[in-house]
Design a protein around this motif. Structure first.
Motif, PDB file in Angstrom:
ATOM      1  N   VAL A 117      -9.752  15.733 -11.645  1.00 35.40           N
ATOM      2  CA  VAL A 117     -10.956  16.300 -12.274  1.00 35.40           C
ATOM      3  C   VAL A 117     -12.229  15.655 -11.709  1.00 35.40           C
ATOM      4  O   VAL A 117     -13.310  15.817 -12.270  1.00 35.40           O
ATOM      5  CB  VAL A 117     -10.947  16.210 -13.829  1.00 35.40           C
ATOM      6  N   ASN A 118     -12.084  14.941 -10.613  1.00 38.53           N
ATOM      7  CA  ASN A 118     -13.197  14.221 -10.007  1.00 38.53           C
ATOM      8  C   ASN A 118     -12.894  13.978  -8.530  1.00 38.53           C
ATOM      9  O   ASN A 118     -12.106  13.089  -8.192  1.00 38.53           O
ATOM     10  CB  ASN A 118     -13.405  12.886 -10.729  1.00 38.53           C
ATOM     11  N   PRO A 119     -13.492  14.768  -7.629  1.00 34.35           N
ATOM     12  CA  PRO A 119     -13.212  14.607  -6.199  1.00 34.35           C
ATOM     13  C   PRO A 119     -13.474  13.210  -5.659  1.00 34.35           C
ATOM     14  O   PRO A 119     -12.744  12.719  -4.789  1.00 34.35           O
ATOM     15  CB  PRO A 119     -14.160  15.626  -5.542  1.00 34.35           C
ATOM     16  N   ALA A 120     -14.513  12.537  -6.154  1.00 32.13           N
ATOM     17  CA  ALA A 120     -14.841  11.197  -5.672  1.00 32.13           C
ATOM     18  C   ALA A 120     -13.776  10.197  -6.084  1.00 32.13           C
ATOM     19  O   ALA A 120     -13.463   9.261  -5.337  1.00 32.13           O
ATOM     20  CB  ALA A 120     -16.209  10.760  -6.194  1.00 32.13           C
ATOM     21  N   ARG A 121     -13.205  10.372  -7.274  1.00 29.77           N
ATOM     22  CA  ARG A 121     -12.137   9.497  -7.741  1.00 29.77           C
ATOM     23  C   ARG A 121     -10.886   9.658  -6.892  1.00 29.77           C
ATOM     24  O   ARG A 121     -10.118   8.710  -6.690  1.00 29.77           O
ATOM     25  CB  ARG A 121     -11.828   9.819  -9.208  1.00 29.77           C
ATOM     26  N   SER A 122     -10.650  10.864  -6.367  1.00 30.18           N
ATOM     27  CA  SER A 122      -9.439  11.128  -5.586  1.00 30.18           C
ATOM     28  C   SER A 122      -9.573  10.718  -4.127  1.00 30.18           C
ATOM     29  O   SER A 122      -8.616  10.237  -3.524  1.00 30.18           O
ATOM     30  CB  SER A 122      -9.083  12.619  -5.662  1.00 30.18           C
ATOM     31  N   LEU A 123     -10.754  10.932  -3.550  1.00 29.47           N
ATOM     32  CA  LEU A 123     -10.914  10.680  -2.119  1.00 29.47           C
ATOM     33  C   LEU A 123     -10.782   9.206  -1.770  1.00 29.47           C
ATOM     34  O   LEU A 123     -10.110   8.854  -0.790  1.00 29.47           O
ATOM     35  CB  LEU A 123     -12.277  11.197  -1.646  1.00 29.47           C
ATOM     36  N   GLY A 124     -11.402   8.328  -2.544  1.00 32.94           N
ATOM     37  CA  GLY A 124     -11.363   6.896  -2.230  1.00 32.94           C
ATOM     38  C   GLY A 124      -9.952   6.355  -2.110  1.00 32.94           C
ATOM     39  O   GLY A 124      -9.572   5.821  -1.055  1.00 32.94           O
ATOM     40  N   PRO A 125      -9.115   6.467  -3.140  1.00 32.56           N
ATOM     41  CA  PRO A 125      -7.737   5.968  -3.049  1.00 32.56           C
ATOM     42  C   PRO A 125      -6.933   6.645  -1.945  1.00 32.56           C
ATOM     43  O   PRO A 125      -6.124   5.999  -1.274  1.00 32.56           O
ATOM     44  CB  PRO A 125      -7.162   6.290  -4.431  1.00 32.56           C
ATOM     45  N   ALA A 126      -7.145   7.960  -1.738  1.00 33.45           N
ATOM     46  CA  ALA A 126      -6.381   8.685  -0.716  1.00 33.45           C
ATOM     47  C   ALA A 126      -6.693   8.154   0.682  1.00 33.45           C
ATOM     48  O   ALA A 126      -5.799   8.061   1.536  1.00 33.45           O
ATOM     49  CB  ALA A 126      -6.675  10.177  -0.795  1.00 33.45           C
ATOM     50  N   LEU A 127      -7.939   7.816   0.938  1.00 32.90           N
ATOM     51  CA  LEU A 127      -8.318   7.293   2.253  1.00 32.90           C
ATOM     52  C   LEU A 127      -7.626   5.969   2.538  1.00 32.90           C
ATOM     53  O   LEU A 127      -7.272   5.670   3.681  1.00 32.90           O
ATOM     54  CB  LEU A 127      -9.834   7.113   2.335  1.00 32.90           C
ATOM     55  N   ILE A 128      -7.431   5.170   1.514  1.00 31.10           N
ATOM     56  CA  ILE A 128      -6.809   3.860   1.691  1.00 31.10           C
ATOM     57  C   ILE A 128      -5.293   3.967   1.788  1.00 31.10           C
ATOM     58  O   ILE A 128      -4.666   3.356   2.657  1.00 31.10           O
ATOM     59  CB  ILE A 128      -7.198   2.926   0.532  1.00 31.10           C
ATOM     60  N   VAL A 129      -4.697   4.769   0.917  1.00 30.00           N
ATOM     61  CA  VAL A 129      -3.238   4.904   0.915  1.00 30.00           C
ATOM     62  C   VAL A 129      -2.755   5.708   2.114  1.00 30.00           C
ATOM     63  O   VAL A 129      -1.720   5.399   2.720  1.00 30.00           O
ATOM     64  CB  VAL A 129      -2.766   5.566  -0.402  1.00 30.00           C
ATOM     65  N   GLY A 130      -3.489   6.759   2.481  1.00 32.08           N
ATOM     66  CA  GLY A 130      -3.093   7.605   3.607  1.00 32.08           C
ATOM     67  C   GLY A 130      -1.853   8.421   3.298  1.00 32.08           C
ATOM     68  O   GLY A 130      -1.502   8.651   2.146  1.00 32.08           O
ATOM     69  N   GLY A 131      -1.152   8.845   4.334  1.00 33.07           N
ATOM     70  CA  GLY A 131       0.101   9.566   4.165  1.00 33.07           C
ATOM     71  C   GLY A 131      -0.040  10.823   3.331  1.00 33.07           C
ATOM     72  O   GLY A 131      -0.976  11.616   3.511  1.00 33.07           O
ATOM     73  N   THR A 132       0.888  11.024   2.399  1.00 30.78           N
ATOM     74  CA  THR A 132       0.901  12.217   1.559  1.00 30.78           C
ATOM     75  C   THR A 132      -0.374  12.349   0.744  1.00 30.78           C
ATOM     76  O   THR A 132      -0.928  13.444   0.601  1.00 30.78           O
ATOM     77  CB  THR A 132       2.109  12.188   0.605  1.00 30.78           C
TER      78      THR A 132
ATOM     79  N   ARG B 218       0.817  -1.212   0.000  1.00 30.29           N
ATOM     80  CA  ARG B 218       0.000   0.000   0.000  1.00 30.29           C
ATOM     81  C   ARG B 218       0.851   1.263   0.000  1.00 30.29           C
ATOM     82  O   ARG B 218       0.514   2.256  -0.652  1.00 30.29           O
ATOM     83  CB  ARG B 218      -0.924   0.003   1.215  1.00 30.29           C
ATOM     84  N   SER B 219       1.980   1.243   0.697  1.00 32.44           N
ATOM     85  CA  SER B 219       2.823   2.433   0.782  1.00 32.44           C
ATOM     86  C   SER B 219       3.731   2.615  -0.423  1.00 32.44           C
ATOM     87  O   SER B 219       4.126   3.728  -0.763  1.00 32.44           O
ATOM     88  CB  SER B 219       3.682   2.371   2.052  1.00 32.44           C
ATOM     89  N   VAL B 220       4.072   1.508  -1.102  1.00 33.89           N
ATOM     90  CA  VAL B 220       4.994   1.591  -2.244  1.00 33.89           C
ATOM     91  C   VAL B 220       4.236   1.564  -3.574  1.00 33.89           C
ATOM     92  O   VAL B 220       4.423   2.439  -4.426  1.00 33.89           O
ATOM     93  CB  VAL B 220       6.018   0.430  -2.208  1.00 33.89           C
TER      94      VAL B 220
END
Length: 247
Positions: A189-204, A115-117
């Motif tokens: 260009v899509n907030p929903a597309r960005s939020l999902g992966p960011a919540l899982i990956v975390g960090g930066t 997940r981090s790499v």
């Protein structure tokens, strides 16, 4: 309304699973080989083609926004009421999160996944950008790209446009946005597309996701203004004809 919300949730989830999945395979797992350009093209086509298919399938049900920025554009041009827009936003964000969770569960079965790499196709700037764009440049990029995309979505579904090619036009517009945007920010260009992966990956990814929520929404607002300027005599069309979408 239940059918419309279900269509938005399903469409956003599928967009994230398939298109972000290709992005993760190309850049995280390195399936594109040593050619960065090949990964960019593959990912851009994935986003465009998935949206194209969803537009024709889900368009008659909900309009296939599958993107909060498109929904805000539809709201400001009088195509949908506020209550419906809020319902769409909730469904889209939930769909994006569920799609990302399903994608993570898929890749977690590989011993090569970290997940981090490997990540999960998250967007970013600075060290998270291929060209190390700064925050200001990333914000400007997302606003410009989203303005173009949502403007095309609104224009292609205008009553004066050819409805039979609307899905194709919108899908190609999303692909073009990704061709230039991937090396800069990864392309949201899509907030929903960005939020999902960011919540899982975390960090930066999670610490920077605010930009990929605010900038696309700002782009959607600008697109609505441009639409009203260019199409001042157009009457609001039913939401079902707004076959649009995505990330």
């Amino acid at each position: 309304m239940i059918r419309k919300l279900a269509a938005e949730l399903l469409g956003t989830g599928l967009l994230v699973y398939f298109a972000v999945g290709v992005a993760t395979l190309s850049f995280g797992f390195g399936t594109a080989g040593s050619s960065y350009a090949a990964g960019v093209v593959a990912t851009a086509l994935a986003f465009g083609l998935v949206l194209l298919a969803l537009a024709y399938v889900l368009g008659p049900v909900s309009g296939c926004h599958v993107n909060p920025a498109v929904t805000i554009g539809a709201l400001l041009t009088g195509r949908i009421p506020l209550v419906q827009a809020v319902g769409y936003w909730v469904a889209q964000f939930i769909g994006g999160i569920l799609g990302a969770l399903l994608l993570w569960a898929t890749f977690a079965g590989s011993p090569r996944y970290s997940r981090s790499v490997t990540g999960l196709g998250a967007d970013g700037w600075g060290a998270a950008s291929a060209i190390h764009i700064n925050g200001g440049g990333a914000f400007l990029t997302e606003v410009v790209l989203t303005t173009l995309f949502v403007f095309v979505a609104l224009g292609a579904t205008d009553e004066a446009a050819n409805a039979t090619v609307a899905g194709l036009t919108i899908g190609l517009a999303l692909a073009v946005c990704h061709l230039i945007g991937i090396p800069i920010t990864g392309t949201s260009v899509n907030p929903a597309r960005s939020l999902g992966p960011a919540l899982i990956v975390g960090g930066t990814a999670l610490s920077q996701v605010w930009l990929f929520i605010i900038a696309p929404l700002a782009g959607g607002i600008l697109a609505a203004g441009l639409y009203r300027l260019i199409f001042p005599k157009s009457e609001p069309v039913p939401n079902e004809t707004l076959a649009s979408g995505v990330e």
